[in-house]
Design a protein around this motif. Sequence first.
Motif, short mmCIF file in Angstrom:
data_model
loop_
_atom_site.label_atom_id
_atom_site.label_comp_id
_atom_site.label_asym_id
_atom_site.label_seq_id
_atom_site.Cartn_x
_atom_site.Cartn_y
_atom_site.Cartn_z
N ILE A 61 63.63 -21.27 -11.83
CA ILE A 61 62.63 -22.25 -12.28
C ILE A 61 61.88 -22.82 -11.08
N VAL A 62 62.61 -23.13 -10.01
CA VAL A 62 61.98 -23.64 -8.79
C VAL A 62 61.03 -22.59 -8.21
N MET A 63 61.46 -21.33 -8.18
CA MET A 63 60.61 -20.26 -7.65
C MET A 63 59.37 -20.07 -8.51
N ALA A 64 59.51 -20.16 -9.81
CA ALA A 64 58.35 -20.04 -10.69
C ALA A 64 57.37 -21.20 -10.43
N GLY A 65 57.91 -22.40 -10.23
CA GLY A 65 57.05 -23.54 -9.90
C GLY A 65 56.34 -23.36 -8.57
N LEU A 66 57.07 -22.84 -7.59
CA LEU A 66 56.45 -22.57 -6.29
C LEU A 66 55.37 -21.49 -6.40
N ALA A 67 55.64 -20.45 -7.19
CA ALA A 67 54.65 -19.40 -7.39
C ALA A 67 53.39 -19.97 -8.04
N LEU A 68 53.58 -20.86 -9.01
CA LEU A 68 52.44 -21.51 -9.65
C LEU A 68 51.66 -22.35 -8.64
N PHE A 69 52.37 -23.14 -7.82
CA PHE A 69 51.73 -23.97 -6.81
C PHE A 69 50.94 -23.11 -5.82
N PHE A 70 51.57 -22.04 -5.32
CA PHE A 70 50.90 -21.18 -4.35
C PHE A 70 49.69 -20.49 -4.97
#
Length: 113
Positions: A61-70
């Motif tokens: 979930i954190v990685m998906a959020g980071l991918a969205l942010f990037f």
Amino acid sequence: MFKTLLKQIGDYKRDAVLTPIFVILEVIMEVIIPVMMAAIIDYGLTGQNLRTVCLIGAAMIVMAGLALFFGVESGRTASSASSGFAMNLRQAMYERIQTFSFSNIDKFLRQGL
């Protein structure tokens, strides 16, 4: 010609450099997510370890959020860099055209028609 175009980046160098960095980070996050899914299957479900499933799921979930942010940041910086580049390029063209003599301008107008 390439050097001439690079000069037009001007104040937007930061955004021009950050855009590919954000894209690379987004791709890295998107590639790691399936690896984490495989880890859930290998270590969590096979060993029937609910805690591992939850920890790896939270990391996903954190990685998906980071991918969205990037992804959002790469779009923002790309639009800023490209519009700033276009603005600087138009300004340089305008300034260059202002140095032409009237006979040159007439010659270009006749060739264009």
